[in-house]
Design a protein around this motif. Structure first.
Motif, PDB file in Angstrom:
ATOM      1  N   SER A 103      11.732 -17.704 -37.800  1.00 15.43           N
ATOM      2  CA  SER A 103      11.575 -17.051 -39.097  1.00 15.43           C
ATOM      3  C   SER A 103      11.277 -15.576 -38.878  1.00 15.43           C
ATOM      4  O   SER A 103      10.954 -15.150 -37.763  1.00 15.43           O
ATOM      5  CB  SER A 103      10.432 -17.725 -39.882  1.00 15.43           C
ATOM      6  N   GLY A 104      11.398 -14.811 -39.944  1.00 18.81           N
ATOM      7  CA  GLY A 104      11.054 -13.398 -39.872  1.00 18.81           C
ATOM      8  C   GLY A 104      12.105 -12.560 -39.177  1.00 18.81           C
ATOM      9  O   GLY A 104      13.274 -12.952 -39.040  1.00 18.81           O
ATOM     10  N   ARG A 105      11.679 -11.388 -38.708  1.00 16.16           N
ATOM     11  CA  ARG A 105      12.615 -10.455 -38.078  1.00 16.16           C
ATOM     12  C   ARG A 105      13.294 -11.036 -36.844  1.00 16.16           C
ATOM     13  O   ARG A 105      14.434 -10.693 -36.544  1.00 16.16           O
ATOM     14  CB  ARG A 105      11.870  -9.164 -37.699  1.00 16.16           C
ATOM     15  N   ARG A 106      12.591 -11.882 -36.138  1.00 17.32           N
ATOM     16  CA  ARG A 106      13.127 -12.421 -34.890  1.00 17.32           C
ATOM     17  C   ARG A 106      13.799 -13.783 -35.076  1.00 17.32           C
ATOM     18  O   ARG A 106      14.016 -14.501 -34.090  1.00 17.32           O
ATOM     19  CB  ARG A 106      12.000 -12.542 -33.866  1.00 17.32           C
ATOM     20  N   ILE A 107      14.156 -14.137 -36.302  1.00  6.45           N
ATOM     21  CA  ILE A 107      14.877 -15.386 -36.520  1.00  6.45           C
ATOM     22  C   ILE A 107      16.187 -15.344 -35.745  1.00  6.45           C
ATOM     23  O   ILE A 107      16.761 -14.268 -35.500  1.00  6.45           O
ATOM     24  CB  ILE A 107      15.134 -15.603 -38.034  1.00  6.45           C
ATOM     25  N   CYS A 108      16.678 -16.495 -35.330  1.00  7.15           N
ATOM     26  CA  CYS A 108      17.884 -16.583 -34.508  1.00  7.15           C
ATOM     27  C   CYS A 108      19.044 -15.832 -35.152  1.00  7.15           C
ATOM     28  O   CYS A 108      19.319 -15.990 -36.347  1.00  7.15           O
ATOM     29  CB  CYS A 108      18.258 -18.049 -34.292  1.00  7.15           C
ATOM     30  N   ALA A 109      19.733 -15.016 -34.368  1.00  4.86           N
ATOM     31  CA  ALA A 109      20.861 -14.239 -34.886  1.00  4.86           C
ATOM     32  C   ALA A 109      22.135 -15.059 -34.999  1.00  4.86           C
ATOM     33  O   ALA A 109      23.091 -14.644 -35.657  1.00  4.86           O
ATOM     34  CB  ALA A 109      21.122 -13.041 -33.973  1.00  4.86           C
ATOM     35  N   GLY A 110      22.161 -16.237 -34.380  1.00  9.74           N
ATOM     36  CA  GLY A 110      23.400 -17.011 -34.332  1.00  9.74           C
ATOM     37  C   GLY A 110      23.403 -18.253 -35.193  1.00  9.74           C
ATOM     38  O   GLY A 110      24.142 -19.204 -34.897  1.00  9.74           O
ATOM     39  N   ILE A 111      22.631 -18.276 -36.289  1.00  8.99           N
ATOM     40  CA  ILE A 111      22.546 -19.478 -37.121  1.00  8.99           C
ATOM     41  C   ILE A 111      23.915 -19.858 -37.679  1.00  8.99           C
ATOM     42  O   ILE A 111      24.319 -21.027 -37.640  1.00  8.99           O
ATOM     43  CB  ILE A 111      21.539 -19.273 -38.273  1.00  8.99           C
ATOM     44  N   ALA A 112      24.640 -18.886 -38.212  1.00  6.80           N
ATOM     45  CA  ALA A 112      25.941 -19.186 -38.833  1.00  6.80           C
ATOM     46  C   ALA A 112      26.899 -19.802 -37.815  1.00  6.80           C
ATOM     47  O   ALA A 112      27.601 -20.772 -38.103  1.00  6.80           O
ATOM     48  CB  ALA A 112      26.537 -17.918 -39.434  1.00  6.80           C
TER      49      ALA A 112
END
Length: 817
Positions: free
Chosen positions: A470-479
């Motif tokens: 969660s937050g700024r460091r949430i995973c960049a590759g969710i999609a």
């Protein structure tokens, strides 16, 4: 021996002594022992004084008692996620651990996770970069480990808005589709054999990622297996090193000695990957330079070209360098492949462990996709139950069980306790998502809890469920992860049934690491759902659907694929048979002689067959069929049969025309009942209608075949057609072992014809049909030739090969009163 430098701290003292000892091999064991004890005593005193000084001024979270110097290191269990959960039951939802010189803070509750990841998001947006992580990512210059600031924001923008945006992912869907379909093809080649699911999922996703990065994929079944194992092993070793407790991280003053060899091992692994990256970068740079010289521009850009062009731009406030290029390539390969493949492996294991879940997912796929269609990525948003399966998998087995540890940039308060600047903060999402106060029956895999439930998603806004952080460091590759996991699961469940090898039991135990893994790799046996899922794969079975597989193979088995692929028995690859001694034998253990005998030689004479492993063959998506009746009263039909005897075994092997003669009741013009003789010409042609009509006009013009008498149809539907299911029936009717014929009893006999029957003999034979006073008489003639001429008569116990024109089958039917 004397010390050459003046130490300024305990750490420096240790370093200086160790260095001197390495340079001098004349010291005695006694001196070494005394020196070590002295150094240890000084170091312990230093640590005690420092800890006592700090503890008087701050209120740290509770935690287990720590040893001097070592802290809690000796108490750590290798399965940290479950170990930390157990400690939370004793010390509460926030507790501390002394990890050498490092202070660890463990968070195990939604409320405290919210404080860290939302209310104090900026403070906790940094990382405590381990030595292994720094080495793997060009000094920590990637999107995972880079400190929060302009450089990180630039890298995050490149990943989220450029590389992994929905628009970009849509543009490279063709690559994902191609690789998933290749995996389906590989699975078909392994039908009946054991398949390592995790390895194949890893290689599929690796191929997808490398295709998007630079277009390189792995082809060939043998190369696929070997490279998949090798590459997965390298990635596994790298993620293991990233999660391995390392003295260099706990005692930074000792990092230069690399006492556990973690840095050295990571350098070796990183060099392997950098070798690949350098090769790809070099090739792409040359290609880009050539395109510029030619004044052209690449029609389609992969991620690597985009990154290299971004590197060359000079209008950015934060420079994007070659170091960033390689670091992001490493993020994509390591972060994308291992995480998604492990999620798919856990999903498949849980689904196989509860067959009712597999059945429900497959029923949803049949409804949304259709039995006869291939899964597309556009379908996944219409599959709420499969989405629930993915969510439940990531609840029970989050791929990053404690996310990536955070590090506060300043001292702050969480849950009423002080969290000092520089602490290593673990968010135990694994434990939170198994909390019985939040989740009913939390250890049960139950997709129903997410089915048609919009409360929980992957956004990280609900701290009861946040597998991607969660937050700024949430995973960049969710999609990307959501697409790959759902699309892969949907395709593989739609194409195959899955089960464990005989005698095996499902083991769902986990192995902790930065990436959570299945402790025992999932090995499965696949059964194709061929008729419903594939337009181009078939098995050369006989033409009668009421004959079981044992009868087909035991007697040879000929049908509409015989002229192209041989008999049913010719396409048996292996078997399992129980012999008279109770042994379960396969082809290797029974030997080739017995394996030869049981194919068309009557397997029941030798034992009980448990299973057959069969070869699938390729058929076109569309075939053309016809079934035409001709009256035998005239000379034209007799002339046609004369031609059929001499040509049916020699025509294109894509065409099989079989003939049936049968007596039928008829009413003449005066209203009198009489018996007439009819001929039915029934055929399957592996091709379109136009080509068939052209071929028939050339080979059998006497039939006078018309376009309206032909039907283009899927190959599997041709079985429905030839078994007289011609009113839109489901393929499931082929599973019915009861014949469509009204006659309850029959007697049959077969012969194999080597010379055409003379016209006079043929006329006499047909005349006999009028004399029978029974329910019905049929004579079936099935052509050979083609592949049958190419297989040796001794290949199996079916010697009727080259030189045999056709099989003639006499059938008499009657009713029992």
């Amino acid at each position: 021996m004397e010390l050459k430098t003046t130490p300024t701290s305990v750490q420096d003292l240790i370093s200086t002594v160790v260095s001197s000892l390495k340079q001098n091999d004349t010291f005695t064991p006694m001196f070494y022992t005394l020196s070590a004890r002295l150094l240890l005593s000084l170091f312990l005193l230093f640590k005690l004084l420092l800890a006592a000084s700090r503890s008087r001024h701050v209120r740290l979270p509770p935690g287990p008692r720590a040893l001097p110097l070592l802290g809690n290191l000796l108490d750590l269990d290798p399965e940290l996620h479950s170990h930390f959960d157990a400690l939370a039951q004793t010390h509460g939802p926030i507790f501390k651990l002394h990890l050498g010189n490092k202070l660890g803070i463990v968070i195990t509750s939604p409320a405290l996770a919210r404080e860290v990841l939302k209310e104090n998001d900026v403070v906790f947006a940094n990382r405590d970069v381990p030595v292994a992580g720094r080495v793997a990512t060009q000094g920590g210059h990637d999107v995972v480990w880079t400190p929060y600031g302009p450089e990180w924001r630039m890298l995050r923008k490149v990943c989220v808005l450029k590389m992994l945006s929905n628009t970009t992912l849509d543009s490279v869907y063709g690559l994902r589709r191609r690789e998933v379909r290749k995996t389906v093809g590989y699975f078909y080649s392994r039908v009946g054999s054991e398949v390592n699911v995790g390895e194949q999922m890893f290689l599929t996703i690796l191929n997808v990622i490398t295709s998007m990065l630079w277009g390189g994929t792995v082809d060939g079944a043998q190369e696929r297996e070997s490279l998949g194992t090798e590459f997965r092993q390298a990635v596994s070793e790298m993620t293991d090193l990233l999660g391995k407790p390392n003295l260099s991280d706990f005692y930074p003053g000792l990092a230069r000695f690399d006492l556990q060899g973690v840095r050295r091992q990571m350098i070796g692994l990183t060099q392997r990957f950098n070798g690949i990256f350098d090769k790809m970068i070099g090739q792409r740079s040359l290609k880009m330079e050539k395109e510029r010289e030619d004044g052209g521009e690449s029609k389609s850009k992969d991620f690597l070209q985009f990154l290299l062009e971004l590197k060359d731009e000079e209008n950015s406030n934060t420079p994007f360098t070659m170091v960033h290029v390689k670091a992001l390539l490493m993020d994509m390969v390591i972060g994308g492949s291992d995480t998604s493949s492990n999620a798919i492996e856990f999903s498949m294991a849980e689904i196989m462990n509860q067959p009712e879940i597999m059945n429900k997912a497959q029923q949803e796929l049949e409804t949304v996709v259709g039995k006869d269609n291939i899964v597309e990525e556009s379908h996944i948003h219409k599959l709420p139950y499969l989405q629930a399966v993915m969510k439940e998998t990531l609840r029970l087995h989050p791929v990053l069980p404690m996310l990536v540890p955070h590090c506060p940039s300043e001292t702050c308060t969480v849950g009423g306790y002080t969290v000092p600047k520089g602490s290593r903060v673990f968010i135990n999402v694994w434990a939170t998502q198994r909390d019985p106060s939040i989740w009913e029956n939390p250890l049960k895999f139950d997709p129903e809890r997410f089915y048609n439930n919009t409360k929980w998603d992957f956004s990280g806004s609900d701290f009861e469920y946040f597998p991607f952080g969660s937050g700024r460091r949430i995973c960049a590759g969710i999609a990307m992860a959501e697409r790959m996991v759902l699309y892969s699961l949907a395709t593989f469940l739609h194409s195959f049934d899955w089960k464990l090898p005989r005698g095996e039991k499902m083991d769902l135990s986990e192995k902790f690491g930065v990436v959570l893994k299945k402790k025992i790799p999932l090995v499965a046996i696949l059964t194709p759902r061929i008729a419903e899922r594939s337009e181009n794969l078939a098995f050369p079975a006989g033409d009668c659907h009421t004959v079981g597989i044992g009868g087909q193979i035991g007697g040879g088995g000929y049908g509409y694929l015989t002229r192209k692929y041989g008999l049913t028995a010719d396409n048996v690859l292996d078997t399992e048979l129980i012999d008279v001694k109770g042994r379960i034998l396969n082809r290797k253990s029974m030997g080739e002689d017995l394996f030869w005998a049981i194919r068309s030689g009557g397997p029941a004479s030798f034992g009980i067959v448990l299973a057959w492993k069969l070869r699938l063959v390729t058929v076109p998506s569309t075939v053309t069929v016809f079934d035409v009746r001709r009256n035998m009263e005239g000379d034209a039909t007799k002339k046609l049969f004369h031609q059929w005897q001499r040509r049916a075994d020699k025509v294109d092997e894509d065409l099989s025309i079989y003939v049936r003669f049968q007596t039928e009741s008829s009413i003449d013009k005066e209203g009198n009942k009489k018996i007439v003789l009819a001929a039915y010409f029934r055929a399957t042609f592996h091709g379109g209608m136009d080509r068939l009509l052209e071929l028939m006009q050339k080979e059998f013009p006497e039939l006078g075949l018309l376009r309206q008498e032909c039907t283009e149809i899927r190959w599997v539907k041709s079985f429905l057609y030839h078994n007289f299911f011609r009113n839109g029936e489901s393929l499931d009717v082929l599973l019915n072992r009861i014949s469509n014929y009204n006659m309850s009893s029959f007697k049959a006999k077969s012969e194999f014809v080597k010379e055409p029957i003379a016209d006079d003999a043929f006329k006499e034979m047909l005349g006999r049909l009028y004399e029978e006073e029974v329910g019905g008489v049929m004579i079936d003639l099935f052509p050979f030739g083609g592949k049958m001429n190419k297989i040796s008569e001794s290949a199996i116990p079916f010697p009727y090969r080259a030189g045999n024109l056709y099989n003639i089958h006499y059938l008499v039917l009657w009713e029992v009163v």
